[in-house]
Scaffold this motif. Structure first.
Motif, short mmCIF file in Angstrom:
data_model
loop_
_atom_site.label_atom_id
_atom_site.label_comp_id
_atom_site.label_asym_id
_atom_site.label_seq_id
_atom_site.Cartn_x
_atom_site.Cartn_y
_atom_site.Cartn_z
N VAL A 238 0.84 -1.20 0.00
CA VAL A 238 0.00 0.00 0.00
C VAL A 238 0.87 1.25 0.00
CG1 VAL A 238 -1.58 1.39 1.40
CG2 VAL A 238 -2.04 -1.05 1.05
N VAL A 239 1.88 1.28 0.85
CA VAL A 239 2.79 2.44 0.89
C VAL A 239 3.51 2.59 -0.44
CG1 VAL A 239 4.80 3.46 2.00
CG2 VAL A 239 3.10 2.27 3.38
N ALA A 240 3.95 1.46 -1.00
CA ALA A 240 4.70 1.49 -2.26
C ALA A 240 3.84 2.03 -3.40
CB ALA A 240 5.21 0.10 -2.60
N VAL A 241 2.60 1.54 -3.51
CA VAL A 241 1.72 1.94 -4.61
C VAL A 241 1.31 3.41 -4.47
CG1 VAL A 241 -0.53 1.58 -5.68
CG2 VAL A 241 0.88 -0.38 -5.03
N VAL A 242 0.81 3.77 -3.29
CA VAL A 242 0.37 5.15 -3.08
C VAL A 242 1.55 6.12 -3.17
CG1 VAL A 242 -0.70 6.76 -1.45
CG2 VAL A 242 -1.59 4.43 -1.68
N GLY A 243 2.64 5.76 -2.49
CA GLY A 243 3.82 6.62 -2.52
C GLY A 243 4.38 6.77 -3.91
N GLY A 244 4.41 5.67 -4.67
CA GLY A 244 4.92 5.72 -6.04
C GLY A 244 4.09 6.64 -6.92
N GLN A 245 2.77 6.60 -6.74
CA GLN A 245 1.90 7.48 -7.51
C GLN A 245 2.14 8.94 -7.17
OE1 GLN A 245 -0.29 6.64 -9.99
NE2 GLN A 245 0.54 4.58 -9.83
N VAL A 246 2.33 9.21 -5.90
CA VAL A 246 2.57 10.59 -5.45
C VAL A 246 3.88 11.12 -6.02
CG1 VAL A 246 3.07 12.03 -3.44
CG2 VAL A 246 1.20 10.37 -3.35
N VAL A 247 4.94 10.31 -5.92
CA VAL A 247 6.25 10.74 -6.42
C VAL A 247 6.22 10.92 -7.93
CG1 VAL A 247 8.67 10.05 -6.68
CG2 VAL A 247 7.50 9.66 -4.50
N PRO B 297 11.43 18.67 -9.76
CA PRO B 297 12.45 17.78 -9.21
C PRO B 297 12.71 17.96 -7.72
CG PRO B 297 13.43 19.46 -10.62
CD PRO B 297 11.96 19.53 -10.84
N TRP B 298 12.63 19.18 -7.23
CA TRP B 298 12.91 19.39 -5.81
C TRP B 298 11.79 18.83 -4.94
CZ3 TRP B 298 17.64 20.50 -4.45
CH2 TRP B 298 18.47 21.11 -5.38
N LEU B 299 10.55 18.98 -5.40
CA LEU B 299 9.42 18.39 -4.68
C LEU B 299 9.48 16.88 -4.78
CD1 LEU B 299 6.86 18.81 -3.06
CD2 LEU B 299 5.59 19.06 -5.21
N GLN B 300 9.90 16.37 -5.93
CA GLN B 300 10.04 14.91 -6.10
C GLN B 300 11.11 14.37 -5.16
OE1 GLN B 300 11.43 13.28 -9.97
NE2 GLN B 300 9.59 12.01 -9.87
N LEU B 301 12.18 15.11 -4.99
CA LEU B 301 13.24 14.71 -4.06
C LEU B 301 12.69 14.59 -2.64
CD1 LEU B 301 16.21 14.31 -3.14
CD2 LEU B 301 16.37 16.81 -3.02
N VAL B 302 11.99 15.61 -2.19
CA VAL B 302 11.46 15.62 -0.82
C VAL B 302 10.44 14.52 -0.62
CG1 VAL B 302 10.13 16.96 0.85
CG2 VAL B 302 11.91 18.08 -0.50
N LEU B 303 9.49 14.41 -1.55
CA LEU B 303 8.44 13.39 -1.40
C LEU B 303 9.01 11.99 -1.50
CD1 LEU B 303 5.51 14.99 -3.44
CD2 LEU B 303 5.73 14.80 -0.96
N GLY B 304 9.99 11.79 -2.37
CA GLY B 304 10.61 10.47 -2.49
C GLY B 304 11.28 10.04 -1.21
N LEU B 305 11.99 10.97 -0.56
CA LEU B 305 12.65 10.65 0.70
C LEU B 305 11.62 10.41 1.81
CD1 LEU B 305 15.62 13.18 0.60
CD2 LEU B 305 15.66 10.74 0.08
N LEU B 306 10.53 11.18 1.80
CA LEU B 306 9.48 10.98 2.80
C LEU B 306 8.81 9.61 2.64
CD1 LEU B 306 7.75 14.49 2.97
CD2 LEU B 306 9.17 13.41 4.72
N VAL B 307 8.55 9.22 1.40
CA VAL B 307 7.95 7.90 1.14
C VAL B 307 8.89 6.80 1.63
CG1 VAL B 307 7.32 6.27 -0.68
CG2 VAL B 307 6.49 8.62 -0.77
N SER B 308 10.19 6.99 1.42
CA SER B 308 11.18 6.00 1.86
C SER B 308 11.15 5.83 3.37
CB SER B 308 12.59 6.44 1.42
OG SER B 308 12.66 6.59 0.03
N VAL B 309 11.14 6.95 4.09
CA VAL B 309 11.10 6.90 5.56
C VAL B 309 9.80 6.27 6.04
CG1 VAL B 309 11.05 8.30 7.66
CG2 VAL B 309 12.66 8.87 5.82
#
Length: 278
Positions: free
Chosen positions: A12-21, A28-40
């Motif tokens: 669920v985290v992977a699918v939702v987070g992947g869609q958001v990223v 790119p800067w927002l993608q960087l932040v959101l990608g790191l947040l999804v990882s955490v």
């Protein structure tokens, strides 16, 4: 039941987070932040669900030593891809035309971080770890490696050879990295290092995806068996060769450390009565 709960939570985290990223790929800067947040978030969810269903500390994602383990994995991943691209370059099938896109590379840090973390939690943290308990290390490595490779058939420009190449060089190698270290941080770092080197530094395709340009402006051409074609260098024979060598190295290390689970021991463990949640 623990398998279902753990897999469901991380997926669920992977699918939702992947869609958001993916939705913010133009920033790119927002993608960087959101990608790191999804990882955490993915690591926290994994640790929480493992604690709830197995009633134990989540040692495979323990904070102590995480930075160093990720760093070691990243160095191996970047070095591996560097070796692959060097061989393609020497074969005169890879050309560097100059600098590419710094902002593209920034966004790829977030994108690849989210992809690497969630995929490792799913395939090594849940699937490999639990299957290994019942079948032993070698069978679990083979099964989850093949599944990991076949999952890439869903990507654009995917083909069967590319999927099988990924099964060996990535699926098998990353499972071996976990078996040798018994921490998910090394395979996470290795996975990220490989992916970011491929897309963020050398600007090549990753697993057949339409990857944005990274730091270098490059062009790849030539026989598919050398370059990987539209699938990217992961479909190159060089990638399979180096991935197999690293996998063998990790498995030898796992054997020396006594980390290999034999089939008989796994079968006895599986036969032991467990609680509903375990």
């Amino acid at each position: 039941m623990r398998f279902v709960w753990q897999l469901s939570a991380v997926v669920v985290v992977a699918v939702v987070g992947g869609q958001v990223v993916a939705a913010v790929e133009n920033n790119p800067w927002l993608q960087l932040v959101l990608g790191l947040l999804v990882s955490v978030l993915a690591v926290l969810v994994y640790g929480w669900v493992v604690g709830k269903t197995e009633h134990r500390p989540d040692t495979e994602v323990a904070r102590k030593g995480a930075g160093a383990a990720i760093g070691r994995g990243m160095l191996i991943g970047v070095a591996m891809f560097g070796a692959v691209i060097t061989n393609i370059y020497v074969s005169a099938h890879y050309e560097i035309n100059g600098l590419g896109s710094v902002s593209g590379a920034v966004g790829l840090v977030g994108f690849m971080a989210a992809a690497s973390v969630t995929e490792e939690l799913i395939f090594r943290g849940v699937l490999f770890r639990i299957i290994e308990e019942r079948t032993g290390t070698w069978i679990a490595l083979s099964l989850t490696g093949l599944l990991f490779g076949l999952s890439h058939l869903l990507n654009p420009n995917a083909h069967l050879w590319g999927a099988l190449a990924i099964a060996i060089q990535a699926g098998g190698m990353l499972a071996a990295a976990y078996a040798a270290t018994r921490t998910l941080w090394v395979p996470i770092g290795l996975h990220f290092g490989w992916n970011f080197a491929a897309a963020g530094i050398f600007s090549t395709e990753v697993s057949g995806n339409h990857t944005p340009q990274g730091l270098l402006d490059t062009m790849t051409s030539g026989p598919t068996w050398v370059t990987g074609g539209d699938f990217g260098p992961e479909g190159s024979v060089y990638a399979v060769l180096f991935g197999a060598l690293v996998m063998i190295g990790f498995m030898r290390l796992a054997g020396k450390r006594g980390n290999l689970v034999p089939r008989r021991r796994a079968a006895r463990s599986a036969a032991t009565p467990t609680t509903l949640l375990r």
